[in-house]
Design a protein around this motif. Sequence first.
Motif, PDB file in Angstrom:
ATOM      1  N   MET A 193      14.381  -4.220  -2.411  1.00 33.36           N
ATOM      2  CA  MET A 193      13.472  -5.161  -1.759  1.00 33.36           C
ATOM      3  C   MET A 193      13.252  -4.784  -0.296  1.00 33.36           C
ATOM      4  O   MET A 193      12.180  -5.020   0.257  1.00 33.36           O
ATOM      5  CB  MET A 193      14.022  -6.579  -1.888  1.00 33.36           C
ATOM      6  CG  MET A 193      13.894  -7.101  -3.311  1.00 33.36           C
ATOM      7  SD  MET A 193      14.808  -8.602  -3.629  1.00 33.36           S
ATOM      8  CE  MET A 193      13.921  -9.789  -2.679  1.00 33.36           C
ATOM      9  N   ALA A 194      14.278  -4.193   0.316  1.00 27.83           N
ATOM     10  CA  ALA A 194      14.160  -3.881   1.739  1.00 27.83           C
ATOM     11  C   ALA A 194      13.422  -2.572   1.997  1.00 27.83           C
ATOM     12  O   ALA A 194      13.019  -2.308   3.120  1.00 27.83           O
ATOM     13  CB  ALA A 194      15.554  -3.822   2.366  1.00 27.83           C
ATOM     14  N   PHE A 195      13.227  -1.796   0.949  1.00 31.20           N
ATOM     15  CA  PHE A 195      12.750  -0.414   1.131  1.00 31.20           C
ATOM     16  C   PHE A 195      11.475  -0.312   1.970  1.00 31.20           C
ATOM     17  O   PHE A 195      11.422   0.422   2.956  1.00 31.20           O
ATOM     18  CB  PHE A 195      12.538   0.227  -0.242  1.00 31.20           C
ATOM     19  CG  PHE A 195      12.254   1.692  -0.184  1.00 31.20           C
ATOM     20  CD1 PHE A 195      13.232   2.577   0.254  1.00 31.20           C
ATOM     21  CD2 PHE A 195      11.021   2.194  -0.568  1.00 31.20           C
ATOM     22  CE1 PHE A 195      12.980   3.927   0.291  1.00 31.20           C
ATOM     23  CE2 PHE A 195      10.767   3.548  -0.525  1.00 31.20           C
ATOM     24  CZ  PHE A 195      11.751   4.412  -0.089  1.00 31.20           C
TER      25      PHE A 195
ATOM     26  N   LYS B 191       8.747   0.812   7.144  1.00 33.91           N
ATOM     27  CA  LYS B 191       7.917   0.328   8.247  1.00 33.91           C
ATOM     28  C   LYS B 191       8.674   0.340   9.565  1.00 33.91           C
ATOM     29  O   LYS B 191       8.073   0.233  10.629  1.00 33.91           O
ATOM     30  CB  LYS B 191       7.467  -1.104   7.953  1.00 33.91           C
ATOM     31  CG  LYS B 191       5.990  -1.228   7.625  1.00 33.91           C
ATOM     32  CD  LYS B 191       5.591  -2.685   7.681  1.00 33.91           C
ATOM     33  CE  LYS B 191       4.822  -3.113   6.456  1.00 33.91           C
ATOM     34  NZ  LYS B 191       4.831  -4.562   6.268  1.00 33.91           N
ATOM     35  N   GLY B 192      10.005   0.417   9.499  1.00 28.01           N
ATOM     36  CA  GLY B 192      10.806   0.472  10.711  1.00 28.01           C
ATOM     37  C   GLY B 192      11.082  -0.886  11.334  1.00 28.01           C
ATOM     38  O   GLY B 192      11.237  -1.004  12.550  1.00 28.01           O
ATOM     39  N   LEU B 193      11.155  -1.914  10.506  1.00 27.29           N
ATOM     40  CA  LEU B 193      11.500  -3.233  11.039  1.00 27.29           C
ATOM     41  C   LEU B 193      12.976  -3.292  11.414  1.00 27.29           C
ATOM     42  O   LEU B 193      13.794  -2.593  10.832  1.00 27.29           O
ATOM     43  CB  LEU B 193      11.214  -4.299   9.972  1.00 27.29           C
ATOM     44  CG  LEU B 193       9.945  -5.115  10.147  1.00 27.29           C
ATOM     45  CD1 LEU B 193       8.737  -4.204  10.229  1.00 27.29           C
ATOM     46  CD2 LEU B 193       9.775  -6.072   8.988  1.00 27.29           C
ATOM     47  N   PRO B 194      13.325  -4.134  12.387  1.00 27.73           N
ATOM     48  CA  PRO B 194      14.738  -4.266  12.742  1.00 27.73           C
ATOM     49  C   PRO B 194      15.563  -4.846  11.581  1.00 27.73           C
ATOM     50  O   PRO B 194      15.051  -5.622  10.780  1.00 27.73           O
ATOM     51  CB  PRO B 194      14.741  -5.223  13.930  1.00 27.73           C
ATOM     52  CG  PRO B 194      13.387  -5.831  13.974  1.00 27.73           C
ATOM     53  CD  PRO B 194      12.450  -4.921  13.267  1.00 27.73           C
ATOM     54  N   LYS B 195      16.836  -4.448  11.550  1.00 31.33           N
ATOM     55  CA  LYS B 195      17.718  -4.796  10.432  1.00 31.33           C
ATOM     56  C   LYS B 195      17.794  -6.285  10.141  1.00 31.33           C
ATOM     57  O   LYS B 195      17.732  -6.709   8.993  1.00 31.33           O
ATOM     58  CB  LYS B 195      19.139  -4.278  10.731  1.00 31.33           C
ATOM     59  CG  LYS B 195      19.419  -2.892  10.208  1.00 31.33           C
ATOM     60  CD  LYS B 195      20.825  -2.833   9.601  1.00 31.33           C
ATOM     61  CE  LYS B 195      21.020  -1.522   8.864  1.00 31.33           C
ATOM     62  NZ  LYS B 195      21.111  -0.358   9.759  1.00 31.33           N
TER      63      LYS B 195
ATOM     64  N   ASP C  36       4.773   1.475  -1.189  1.00 31.81           N
ATOM     65  CA  ASP C  36       5.743   0.971  -0.209  1.00 31.81           C
ATOM     66  C   ASP C  36       5.674   1.719   1.115  1.00 31.81           C
ATOM     67  O   ASP C  36       6.395   1.377   2.047  1.00 31.81           O
ATOM     68  CB  ASP C  36       7.167   1.075  -0.773  1.00 31.81           C
ATOM     69  CG  ASP C  36       7.534  -0.156  -1.575  1.00 31.81           C
ATOM     70  OD1 ASP C  36       6.774  -1.131  -1.525  1.00 31.81           O
ATOM     71  OD2 ASP C  36       8.580  -0.151  -2.254  1.00 31.81           O
ATOM     72  N   GLY C  37       4.862   2.752   1.176  1.00 30.19           N
ATOM     73  CA  GLY C  37       4.646   3.391   2.464  1.00 30.19           C
ATOM     74  C   GLY C  37       5.215   4.789   2.623  1.00 30.19           C
ATOM     75  O   GLY C  37       5.333   5.277   3.733  1.00 30.19           O
ATOM     76  N   CYS C  38       5.579   5.445   1.538  1.00 31.40           N
ATOM     77  CA  CYS C  38       6.142   6.788   1.656  1.00 31.40           C
ATOM     78  C   CYS C  38       5.054   7.848   1.486  1.00 31.40           C
ATOM     79  O   CYS C  38       4.194   7.713   0.624  1.00 31.40           O
ATOM     80  CB  CYS C  38       7.170   7.034   0.563  1.00 31.40           C
ATOM     81  SG  CYS C  38       8.597   5.981   0.671  1.00 31.40           S
ATOM     82  N   GLY C  39       5.136   8.896   2.280  1.00 32.78           N
ATOM     83  CA  GLY C  39       4.329  10.087   2.015  1.00 32.78           C
ATOM     84  C   GLY C  39       5.101  10.950   1.041  1.00 32.78           C
ATOM     85  O   GLY C  39       6.183  10.567   0.605  1.00 32.78           O
ATOM     86  N   PRO C  40       4.571  12.136   0.700  1.00 35.01           N
ATOM     87  CA  PRO C  40       5.271  12.996  -0.259  1.00 35.01           C
ATOM     88  C   PRO C  40       6.695  13.355   0.173  1.00 35.01           C
ATOM     89  O   PRO C  40       7.609  13.355  -0.638  1.00 35.01           O
ATOM     90  CB  PRO C  40       4.397  14.247  -0.317  1.00 35.01           C
ATOM     91  CG  PRO C  40       3.074  13.818   0.158  1.00 35.01           C
ATOM     92  CD  PRO C  40       3.271  12.673   1.097  1.00 35.01           C
ATOM     93  N   ILE C  41       6.893  13.656   1.469  1.00 37.89           N
ATOM     94  CA  ILE C  41       8.203  14.087   1.923  1.00 37.89           C
ATOM     95  C   ILE C  41       9.226  12.959   1.745  1.00 37.89           C
ATOM     96  O   ILE C  41      10.291  13.157   1.160  1.00 37.89           O
ATOM     97  CB  ILE C  41       8.160  14.476   3.416  1.00 37.89           C
ATOM     98  CG1 ILE C  41       7.056  15.486   3.646  1.00 37.89           C
ATOM     99  CG2 ILE C  41       9.524  14.959   3.881  1.00 37.89           C
ATOM    100  CD1 ILE C  41       7.460  16.906   3.550  1.00 37.89           C
TER     101      ILE C  41
END
Lengths: 280, 394
Positions: free
Chosen positions: B125-127, B132-136, A178-183
């Motif tokens: 689901m939103a995680f 990615k920093g998409l707008p709310k 989902d795009g997380c690094g370790p931190i």
Amino acid sequence: MKREVQRKRMLSVAFALISIFYLFPVFVVLMNSFKSNGSINTETFALPNESSFMGLQNYIKGMTFGNYPFFKSVFFSFFITVVSSALILLCCSMAAWYIARVGDKACNTVYYLCVFSMVVPFQMVMFTLSRTADKLALDTPWTIPVVYLGFGAGLAIFMFVGFVKSIPLEIEEAAAIDGCGPIRTFFMVVLPMLKPTLISVGVLEIMWVWNDYLLPYLVLDRNQYMTIPIHIQYLKGSYGTVDMGATMALILLSIVPVIIFYLICQKHIIKGVAAGAVKG
Amino acid sequence: MAEVILRDIKKVYPHSETKRTGLFKKKKVTEQHRVSHLKITEEGVVAVDNFNLEIKDQEFIVLVGPSGCGKSTTLRMIAGLEDISGGELIIDGNVMNDVPPKERDIAMVFQNYALYPHMTVRENMAFSLKIKGLPKEEIEKKVEEAAEILDITQYLDRKPKALSGGQRQRVAIGRAIVRNPKVFLMDEPLSNLDAKLRNQMRAEIIKLRSRINTTFIYVTHDQTEAMTLGDRIVIMKDGEVQQIGTPQEVFDHPANLFVAGFIGMPQMNMFDAELVRDGDKYCVKLEDFTVELSKEKTERMLAKDVQSQPVTLGVRPEHVELAKKGVDATVDVSEMMGSEVHLHVNVEGKDAIIIVPTLDLESSDFKMGDKVTFNFGGNVAHIFSREDEKNLEW
Ligand SMILES: Nc1ncnc2c1ncn2[C@@H]1O[C@H](COP(=O)(O)OP(=O)(O)OP(=O)(O)O)[C@@H](O)[C@H]1O
Ligand SMILES: [Mg+2]
């Protein structure tokens, strides 16, 4: 059915008796904190009566006694407790995550050292420790949390490692995808999942640091820094006679924050301790 | 929406036995290998070897095989959760061997769902979108859309703990589709569900597939799932690809004995038989029964110049017929399945199954020890070499 009800009643009575045993000393302290010194010594278990009742005088005396302000001790106690516990929770959960997930030789060595440290009594290391703490400038309230971190790490890491091992690895892998690094994985996924253990470890550490007498007594410079337990003891030392009334009053005051803390977090604590019991 | 190319992909677990450790690579454990059929070389245990596959854009590929054959390992290498020991992984023209998972633009559904337990369904689901920093508003819109598709709108504010297995699986799929990934990976997503729910979810996946145009790679050990879902199936065994083909190809022309036995329910019947070449003709001889192979089969074998030899003959139970003349067999058990009867018979010490449609029977009453005679056509006989177990036609 009937027998079941009866059994429950018996248990209730038994537990009520047990809780009276637990509460009794607290009650005695409460009672005596309102009595004069003389009557504390002669009729310890009597309720305050007209002649022995002192009102809030013991409290006032205890808080203003000597030349060290009581509120300063309270502040240091708070500061040391909060910072030490926070430090223990943060550092140990991180370390435990790494130990549980990597688990190579170095990790295992550290882990067993931590577990081993739990069985070493404090009295065995206290003198070398106080010398070392002096040398390393860990003898102030601002730095003593580091010493607490060392002593608290054993239990905390032991409990955290047990819990992390029960978390399926896939959740962390999902976080990686989902795009997380370790931190971010740690702070957004692992740490929230550790919540039950965080609470139970947190409670244990907070109680321990708050009530601890020996370590700050040995390490801190008593002329400059005191915690509540040292302050209470100081009431006794400087005169030769013991001002029991003031001591009782201060003891009671030192219990109050813990009780408030417990009442606020009661729900989480019970859940957390139960979870820790199963998983740890 | 991407092509995925796997070229000579290889996975070796070193002897010092590394274990999956999430973000931190390499964990040493002393654990016995689950399966002993894997090749063991000096470097370590070869879990996947020589894996070649070109997946077209929007194709649905199913990896199937028995437990421990390296399906998950392959999928995890594509996801980036496992190092690739050799070969090249190309997604959309870019070599991805050393790219971390989060930059591969893939989504994965795990067998045990792996939902974040402390977040609500909506947050789960939103995680990835939040990271990615998409707008709310955009996140909200995408989550609602995905929830709509999967029919989980009413659960959005619950925690995963308060959901059933099927609902959790939908959330896991939802978490993957909100990202609109290039490649959609699924590792046995249905194997934790009960049979009925599994059928239902299988249908949902087929529907889902027609709605979102993405490349799918799906791992299962269930051949029904493989046959019904896949555009192409990859059948694996002991870390090696046995056959790649459409479900029809794999069913009609199994490349070797293993595939023949693995695909099809009930299993294909195997007999020891004799292949006899007579000029331009091939016959297969089982006991006293001889059948001439069909024209296509004969042509293919002629092209390979196959000679007479003892072979293993495979015939699917549904292709066997009871007849007056043919091979003699003794009934062991007869199972009445409604529209058909499964006859378990014994042919010269070998077990075989015959499926007889009840329509063809005067009485479906077979007893143990009854003598029956069966035969089969030359177009449904699969001939496998005794030596290397390969299909002699290919
Ligand atoms: N860390 C490891 N070290 C050594 N061997 C491993 C390791 N992980 C997996 N293997 C081996 O690699 C092989 C392939 O494993 P994999 O998990 O890919 O199987 P699978 O096809 O997904 O099986 P299943 O259907 O049971 O999930 C197995 O035989 C396993 O023993
Ligand atoms: Mg697997």
